[in-house]
Design a protein around this motif. Structure first.
Motif, PDB file in Angstrom:
ATOM      1  N   ILE A  15       0.850  -1.195   0.000  1.00 27.95           N
ATOM      2  CA  ILE A  15       0.000   0.000   0.000  1.00 27.95           C
ATOM      3  C   ILE A  15       0.890   1.251   0.000  1.00 27.95           C
ATOM      4  O   ILE A  15       0.588   2.236  -0.668  1.00 27.95           O
ATOM      5  N   GLY A  16       1.986   1.199   0.733  1.00 23.73           N
ATOM      6  CA  GLY A  16       2.926   2.323   0.762  1.00 23.73           C
ATOM      7  C   GLY A  16       3.484   2.638  -0.611  1.00 23.73           C
ATOM      8  O   GLY A  16       3.612   3.816  -0.986  1.00 23.73           O
ATOM      9  N   LYS A  17       3.799   1.605  -1.387  1.00 26.23           N
ATOM     10  CA  LYS A  17       4.306   1.830  -2.744  1.00 26.23           C
ATOM     11  C   LYS A  17       3.239   2.476  -3.621  1.00 26.23           C
ATOM     12  O   LYS A  17       3.520   3.410  -4.379  1.00 26.23           O
ATOM     13  N   TYR A  18       2.007   1.976  -3.514  1.00 22.06           N
ATOM     14  CA  TYR A  18       0.913   2.574  -4.290  1.00 22.06           C
ATOM     15  C   TYR A  18       0.676   4.018  -3.868  1.00 22.06           C
ATOM     16  O   TYR A  18       0.451   4.895  -4.696  1.00 22.06           O
ATOM     17  N   ARG A  19       0.743   4.265  -2.569  1.00 22.95           N
ATOM     18  CA  ARG A  19       0.501   5.616  -2.050  1.00 22.95           C
ATOM     19  C   ARG A  19       1.601   6.570  -2.520  1.00 22.95           C
ATOM     20  O   ARG A  19       1.318   7.721  -2.878  1.00 22.95           O
ATOM     21  N   THR A  20       2.846   6.105  -2.546  1.00 23.82           N
ATOM     22  CA  THR A  20       3.951   6.946  -3.011  1.00 23.82           C
ATOM     23  C   THR A  20       3.762   7.322  -4.478  1.00 23.82           C
ATOM     24  O   THR A  20       3.938   8.492  -4.862  1.00 23.82           O
ATOM     25  N   ALA A  21       3.406   6.338  -5.296  1.00 24.16           N
ATOM     26  CA  ALA A  21       3.161   6.616  -6.715  1.00 24.16           C
ATOM     27  C   ALA A  21       1.989   7.581  -6.879  1.00 24.16           C
ATOM     28  O   ALA A  21       2.026   8.503  -7.706  1.00 24.16           O
ATOM     29  N   PHE A  22       0.967   7.403  -6.087  1.00 24.99           N
ATOM     30  CA  PHE A  22      -0.215   8.260  -6.117  1.00 24.99           C
ATOM     31  C   PHE A  22       0.159   9.689  -5.732  1.00 24.99           C
ATOM     32  O   PHE A  22      -0.260  10.654  -6.376  1.00 24.99           O
ATOM     33  N   LYS A  62     -10.020   1.038   0.232  1.00 27.60           N
ATOM     34  CA  LYS A  62     -10.797  -0.178  -0.026  1.00 27.60           C
ATOM     35  C   LYS A  62      -9.876  -1.389  -0.209  1.00 27.60           C
ATOM     36  O   LYS A  62     -10.122  -2.446   0.375  1.00 27.60           O
ATOM     37  N   ILE A  63      -8.817  -1.237  -1.009  1.00 28.04           N
ATOM     38  CA  ILE A  63      -7.945  -2.402  -1.206  1.00 28.04           C
ATOM     39  C   ILE A  63      -7.200  -2.756   0.076  1.00 28.04           C
ATOM     40  O   ILE A  63      -6.937  -3.928   0.337  1.00 28.04           O
ATOM     41  N   GLN A  64      -6.899  -1.747   0.906  1.00 26.21           N
ATOM     42  CA  GLN A  64      -6.263  -2.044   2.186  1.00 26.21           C
ATOM     43  C   GLN A  64      -7.245  -2.794   3.090  1.00 26.21           C
ATOM     44  O   GLN A  64      -6.873  -3.780   3.732  1.00 26.21           O
ATOM     45  N   ALA A  65      -8.485  -2.348   3.131  1.00 18.97           N
ATOM     46  CA  ALA A  65      -9.492  -3.020   3.958  1.00 18.97           C
ATOM     47  C   ALA A  65      -9.737  -4.444   3.467  1.00 18.97           C
ATOM     48  O   ALA A  65      -9.864  -5.373   4.274  1.00 18.97           O
ATOM     49  N   GLY A 123      -8.923  -7.723   5.556  1.00 16.52           N
ATOM     50  CA  GLY A 123     -10.005  -8.679   5.781  1.00 16.52           C
ATOM     51  C   GLY A 123      -9.533 -10.107   5.585  1.00 16.52           C
ATOM     52  O   GLY A 123      -9.957 -11.016   6.315  1.00 16.52           O
ATOM     53  N   LYS A 124      -8.645 -10.328   4.610  1.00 21.76           N
ATOM     54  CA  LYS A 124      -8.087 -11.665   4.390  1.00 21.76           C
ATOM     55  C   LYS A 124      -7.254 -12.105   5.598  1.00 21.76           C
ATOM     56  O   LYS A 124      -7.313 -13.268   6.010  1.00 21.76           O
ATOM     57  N   VAL A 125      -6.502 -11.177   6.151  1.00 28.70           N
ATOM     58  CA  VAL A 125      -5.706 -11.490   7.350  1.00 28.70           C
ATOM     59  C   VAL A 125      -6.648 -11.805   8.509  1.00 28.70           C
ATOM     60  O   VAL A 125      -6.428 -12.773   9.251  1.00 28.70           O
ATOM     61  N   GLN A 126      -7.705 -11.023   8.653  1.00 29.31           N
ATOM     62  CA  GLN A 126      -8.649 -11.244   9.754  1.00 29.31           C
ATOM     63  C   GLN A 126      -9.335 -12.601   9.623  1.00 29.31           C
ATOM     64  O   GLN A 126      -9.519 -13.303  10.614  1.00 29.31           O
ATOM     65  N   GLU A 127      -9.694 -12.995   8.404  1.00 27.92           N
ATOM     66  CA  GLU A 127     -10.305 -14.313   8.187  1.00 27.92           C
ATOM     67  C   GLU A 127      -9.351 -15.427   8.611  1.00 27.92           C
ATOM     68  O   GLU A 127      -9.754 -16.379   9.295  1.00 27.92           O
ATOM     69  N   ALA A 128      -8.093 -15.315   8.191  1.00 29.16           N
ATOM     70  CA  ALA A 128      -7.097 -16.322   8.563  1.00 29.16           C
ATOM     71  C   ALA A 128      -6.902 -16.342  10.078  1.00 29.16           C
ATOM     72  O   ALA A 128      -6.807 -17.418  10.693  1.00 29.16           O
TER      73      ALA A 128
END
Length: 184
Positions: A54-61, A118-121, A125-130
């Protein structure tokens, strides 16, 4: 007055009477565990992976936003220079076009921020399910019938803490989570 005495008599009867055999049979021994969700979120490899991606996407953004802001600053300066050269109607039209462009950029920024959130959530969510699956499995294996969050307990013995085994299994089972690239 009669109802008061009747209620008082009923309350005393309930308090004095011995516990029923049915209630004693249903009594279950509590096997309690405590889990530190915050420590898991800080130390889980999958969460670190998500944060990094997410940090990489945020930097590019942010680089894209800075470029747009620079373009808007230049356009505003050019518009200011043209103010004396253009007729009031032509200047008003150029100003309106500039303001529309500013609005477009603001909408794009909000859209991108929403996409990142949204993509972070979704990834978290996948981590929370696991994590839920792992905690359920440990509870079943160890016979825990109550698991409390550490941040919601006042005092708990270290022997009740299942954070480390849960974290170890989570890191083994879910070392990283691929994060979808946000829309452009």
């Amino acid at each position: 007055m009669k109802t008061f005495f009747a209620a008082l008599l009923l309350a005393l009867t309930v308090l004095i009477s011995p516990p029923s055999a049915v209630a004693q049979e249903k009594a279950e021994v509590l096997n309690i565990a405590v889990i530190n969700i915050n420590a898991i979120r800080q130390n889980a490899l999958a969460v670190r992976s998500i944060v990094e991606q997410i940090g990489k996407y945020r930097t590019a953004f942010q680089a894209e936003i800075q470029k747009e802001e620079e373009t808007l600053r230049n356009a505003n300066q050019e518009l200011s220079r043209q103010r004396t050269l253009l007729s009031p109607e032509a200047f008003a039209e150029k100003r309106r076009e500039f303001e529309q462009r500013v609005s477009q950029v603001q909408r794009m920024v909000q859209q991108r921020k929403g996409d990142l959130d949204k993509i972070q959530a979704d990834s978290m969510g996948k981590v929370q399910e696991a994590l839920n699956k792992i905690v359920s499995e440990i509870a079943t294996k160890q016979g825990y019938n109550l698991i409390l969050r550490r941040d919601q307990t006042v005092l708990a013995s270290k022997s009740l803490d299942i954070t480390e085994p849960v974290l170890a299994i989570l890191n083994k089972d879910l070392a990283s989570v691929p994060v979808a690239e946000p829309a452009k």
